[in-house]
Design a protein around this motif. Sequence first.
Motif, PDB file in Angstrom:
ATOM      1  N   ASP A 205     -18.833  -5.333  -6.727  1.00 43.70           N
ATOM      2  CA  ASP A 205     -18.119  -6.424  -7.230  1.00 43.70           C
ATOM      3  C   ASP A 205     -16.638  -6.209  -6.797  1.00 43.70           C
ATOM      4  OD1 ASP A 205     -18.220  -8.899  -8.957  1.00 43.70           O
ATOM      5  OD2 ASP A 205     -16.840  -7.697 -10.084  1.00 43.70           O
ATOM      6  N   ALA A 206     -16.026  -5.022  -7.103  1.00 41.57           N
ATOM      7  CA  ALA A 206     -14.758  -4.992  -6.746  1.00 41.57           C
ATOM      8  C   ALA A 206     -14.408  -5.178  -5.148  1.00 41.57           C
ATOM      9  CB  ALA A 206     -14.074  -3.664  -7.287  1.00 41.57           C
ATOM     10  N   VAL A 207     -15.317  -4.517  -4.166  1.00 43.30           N
ATOM     11  CA  VAL A 207     -15.062  -5.010  -2.909  1.00 43.30           C
ATOM     12  C   VAL A 207     -15.184  -6.288  -2.690  1.00 43.30           C
ATOM     13  CG1 VAL A 207     -15.965  -4.522  -0.729  1.00 43.30           C
ATOM     14  CG2 VAL A 207     -15.608  -2.504  -2.193  1.00 43.30           C
ATOM     15  N   ARG A 208     -16.080  -7.129  -3.129  1.00 44.36           N
ATOM     16  CA  ARG A 208     -16.376  -8.565  -2.821  1.00 44.36           C
ATOM     17  C   ARG A 208     -15.133  -9.242  -3.169  1.00 44.36           C
ATOM     18  NH1 ARG A 208     -20.146  -9.696  -5.907  1.00 44.36           N
ATOM     19  NH2 ARG A 208     -21.374  -8.331  -4.694  1.00 44.36           N
ATOM     20  N   ALA A 209     -14.449  -8.917  -4.422  1.00 46.76           N
ATOM     21  CA  ALA A 209     -13.285  -9.429  -4.868  1.00 46.76           C
ATOM     22  C   ALA A 209     -11.976  -9.489  -4.013  1.00 46.76           C
ATOM     23  CB  ALA A 209     -12.842  -8.896  -6.417  1.00 46.76           C
ATOM     24  N   VAL A 210     -11.770  -8.232  -3.366  1.00 44.05           N
ATOM     25  CA  VAL A 210     -10.940  -7.769  -2.484  1.00 44.05           C
ATOM     26  C   VAL A 210     -10.958  -8.697  -1.287  1.00 44.05           C
ATOM     27  CG1 VAL A 210      -9.639  -6.102  -0.911  1.00 44.05           C
ATOM     28  CG2 VAL A 210     -10.066  -5.551  -3.437  1.00 44.05           C
ATOM     29  N   GLU A 211     -12.224  -8.508  -0.798  1.00 40.40           N
ATOM     30  CA  GLU A 211     -12.564  -9.384   0.553  1.00 40.40           C
ATOM     31  C   GLU A 211     -12.180 -10.924   0.267  1.00 40.40           C
ATOM     32  OE1 GLU A 211     -16.014  -6.485   2.207  1.00 40.40           O
ATOM     33  OE2 GLU A 211     -16.390  -8.273   1.281  1.00 40.40           O
ATOM     34  N   GLU A 212     -12.490 -11.601  -0.621  1.00 39.92           N
ATOM     35  CA  GLU A 212     -12.235 -12.926  -0.966  1.00 39.92           C
ATOM     36  C   GLU A 212     -11.086 -13.479  -1.568  1.00 39.92           C
ATOM     37  OE1 GLU A 212     -15.533 -13.846  -3.622  1.00 39.92           O
ATOM     38  OE2 GLU A 212     -16.830 -13.570  -1.895  1.00 39.92           O
ATOM     39  N   ALA A 213     -10.052 -12.211  -1.778  1.00 41.62           N
ATOM     40  CA  ALA A 213      -8.602 -12.530  -2.116  1.00 41.62           C
ATOM     41  C   ALA A 213      -7.925 -13.230  -1.383  1.00 41.62           C
ATOM     42  CB  ALA A 213      -8.233 -11.251  -2.708  1.00 41.62           C
ATOM     43  N   ASP A 214      -6.866 -14.250  -1.983  1.00 43.27           N
ATOM     44  CA  ASP A 214      -5.940 -14.806  -1.057  1.00 43.27           C
ATOM     45  C   ASP A 214      -4.668 -13.993  -0.840  1.00 43.27           C
ATOM     46  OD1 ASP A 214      -7.273 -17.612  -0.733  1.00 43.27           O
ATOM     47  OD2 ASP A 214      -7.098 -17.633  -2.887  1.00 43.27           O
ATOM     48  N   GLY A 215      -4.463 -13.011  -1.808  1.00 48.08           N
ATOM     49  CA  GLY A 215      -3.477 -12.197  -1.754  1.00 48.08           C
ATOM     50  C   GLY A 215      -3.621 -10.811  -2.518  1.00 48.08           C
ATOM     51  N   VAL A 216      -3.288  -9.702  -2.119  1.00 51.53           N
ATOM     52  CA  VAL A 216      -3.504  -8.617  -2.691  1.00 51.53           C
ATOM     53  C   VAL A 216      -2.087  -7.633  -3.262  1.00 51.53           C
ATOM     54  CG1 VAL A 216      -4.420  -6.192  -2.429  1.00 51.53           C
ATOM     55  CG2 VAL A 216      -5.779  -8.224  -1.436  1.00 51.53           C
ATOM     56  N   ILE A 217      -2.198  -7.013  -4.396  1.00 55.66           N
ATOM     57  CA  ILE A 217      -1.168  -6.234  -4.674  1.00 55.66           C
ATOM     58  C   ILE A 217      -1.832  -4.919  -4.907  1.00 55.66           C
ATOM     59  CG2 ILE A 217       0.505  -5.647  -6.505  1.00 55.66           C
ATOM     60  CD1 ILE A 217       0.731  -8.419  -7.242  1.00 55.66           C
ATOM     61  N   ALA A 218      -1.168  -3.981  -3.980  1.00 55.28           N
ATOM     62  CA  ALA A 218      -2.003  -2.718  -3.800  1.00 55.28           C
ATOM     63  C   ALA A 218      -0.832  -1.528  -4.314  1.00 55.28           C
ATOM     64  CB  ALA A 218      -2.294  -2.284  -2.512  1.00 55.28           C
ATOM     65  N   VAL A 219      -1.310  -0.855  -5.607  1.00 54.80           N
ATOM     66  CA  VAL A 219      -0.433   0.060  -6.004  1.00 54.80           C
ATOM     67  C   VAL A 219      -0.995   1.570  -6.051  1.00 54.80           C
ATOM     68  CG1 VAL A 219       1.244   0.410  -7.756  1.00 54.80           C
ATOM     69  CG2 VAL A 219       0.550  -1.750  -7.477  1.00 54.80           C
ATOM     70  N   THR A 220      -0.329   2.469  -5.675  1.00 56.15           N
ATOM     71  CA  THR A 220      -0.869   4.104  -5.622  1.00 56.15           C
ATOM     72  C   THR A 220       0.039   4.792  -6.398  1.00 56.15           C
ATOM     73  OG1 THR A 220      -1.904   5.761  -4.277  1.00 56.15           O
ATOM     74  CG2 THR A 220      -0.197   4.022  -3.267  1.00 56.15           C
TER      75      THR A 220
ATOM     76  N   VAL B  31      -7.620  -7.531 -11.770  1.00 59.04           N
ATOM     77  CA  VAL B  31      -7.149  -6.217 -11.570  1.00 59.04           C
ATOM     78  C   VAL B  31      -8.397  -5.235 -11.401  1.00 59.04           C
ATOM     79  CG1 VAL B  31      -5.888  -4.387 -12.793  1.00 59.04           C
ATOM     80  CG2 VAL B  31      -5.134  -6.869 -13.325  1.00 59.04           C
ATOM     81  N   VAL B  32      -8.447  -4.513 -10.358  1.00 62.14           N
ATOM     82  CA  VAL B  32      -9.281  -3.704  -9.995  1.00 62.14           C
ATOM     83  C   VAL B  32      -8.653  -2.343 -10.150  1.00 62.14           C
ATOM     84  CG1 VAL B  32     -10.787  -2.703  -8.002  1.00 62.14           C
ATOM     85  CG2 VAL B  32     -10.561  -4.904  -8.224  1.00 62.14           C
ATOM     86  N   GLU B  33      -9.226  -1.636 -11.198  1.00 58.61           N
ATOM     87  CA  GLU B  33      -8.719  -0.257 -11.526  1.00 58.61           C
ATOM     88  C   GLU B  33      -9.638   0.670 -11.019  1.00 58.61           C
ATOM     89  OE1 GLU B  33      -6.076   1.698 -14.725  1.00 58.61           O
ATOM     90  OE2 GLU B  33      -7.094   0.080 -15.558  1.00 58.61           O
ATOM     91  N   LEU B  34      -9.239   1.609  -9.860  1.00 56.56           N
ATOM     92  CA  LEU B  34     -10.074   2.268  -9.312  1.00 56.56           C
ATOM     93  C   LEU B  34     -10.542   3.729 -10.213  1.00 56.56           C
ATOM     94  CD1 LEU B  34      -8.281   2.492  -5.894  1.00 56.56           C
ATOM     95  CD2 LEU B  34      -9.979   0.837  -6.577  1.00 56.56           C
ATOM     96  N   ARG B  35      -9.539   3.934 -11.073  1.00 60.59           N
ATOM     97  CA  ARG B  35      -9.985   5.127 -12.052  1.00 60.59           C
ATOM     98  C   ARG B  35     -11.548   5.020 -12.636  1.00 60.59           C
ATOM     99  NH1 ARG B  35      -9.767   6.550 -17.570  1.00 60.59           N
ATOM    100  NH2 ARG B  35      -8.936   8.759 -17.907  1.00 60.59           N
ATOM    101  N   GLY B  36     -12.052   3.767 -12.839  1.00 63.80           N
ATOM    102  CA  GLY B  36     -13.244   3.581 -13.461  1.00 63.80           C
ATOM    103  C   GLY B  36     -14.133   3.400 -12.566  1.00 63.80           C
ATOM    104  N   LEU B  37     -13.823   3.474 -10.975  1.00 66.02           N
ATOM    105  CA  LEU B  37     -14.837   3.366  -9.830  1.00 66.02           C
ATOM    106  C   LEU B  37     -14.995   4.395  -9.169  1.00 66.02           C
ATOM    107  CD1 LEU B  37     -13.625  -0.264  -8.749  1.00 66.02           C
ATOM    108  CD2 LEU B  37     -15.934   0.297 -10.083  1.00 66.02           C
ATOM    109  N   ALA B  38     -14.005   5.685  -9.579  1.00 67.52           N
ATOM    110  CA  ALA B  38     -13.872   6.935  -8.929  1.00 67.52           C
ATOM    111  C   ALA B  38     -15.617   7.451  -8.457  1.00 67.52           C
ATOM    112  CB  ALA B  38     -13.281   8.192  -9.613  1.00 67.52           C
TER     113      ALA B  38
END
Length: 210
Positions: A70-85, A45-52
């Motif tokens: 590190d968070a960007v790298r995790a997204v780039e290397e992901a097989d699938g993404v769940i994006a919630v806003t 889980v990448v919680e953007l609140r802590g990365l603002a």
Amino acid sequence: MSALRLVVVTAGLSVPSSTRLLADRLAEAAARELREAGREVDVRVVELRGLARDIADNLVTGFPPPALADAVRAVEEADGVIAVTPIFSASYSGLFKSFVDVLDKDALTGTPVLIAATGGTARHSLALEHAVRPLFAYLRAVVLPTAVFAASEDWGADGSHGTDGSLAGRIARAAGELAESLTGRPAAPRARAAEQVVPFAQQLAALRAR
């Protein structure tokens, strides 16, 4: 066979957050579907609140601090993404869009993405289709057909039922689509009303008999 990497990006601002709650329920459902399909899955889980602050620094300087990198790298290397806003002013939140802005334009090319959002009322739900879906289509991600929106009333008693139109039903459908896209598993037969097809010859005979 290596475990699938599923990354959940959530842009909720409050604690506790209904956006984070929806993200967790989608991740749990998707992981369950994948394990039932015989695949191991690592969920991050990448919680953007802590990365603002890091995101703002990156936008100004062009260089990501270590936690954001590190968070960007995790997204780039992901097989699938769940994006919630959360939905603000009929669109995704500024924090959510700012994070997407620091991603490389090719970071999500071909990656299955399940999009979801939260809002105060159901009238905000179209923001998923006119704002969030085009954003990920621009990035050439594979945006899954079912987008999940949760309004405040969805968290009541009705949301606990598994009927197709309920929040639980929409989560199950979206999670199934994500699992199918990651495993290549054929789509499970979906419940539908029984249909009886009358052969044309039989219909014609009935007309002649009148």
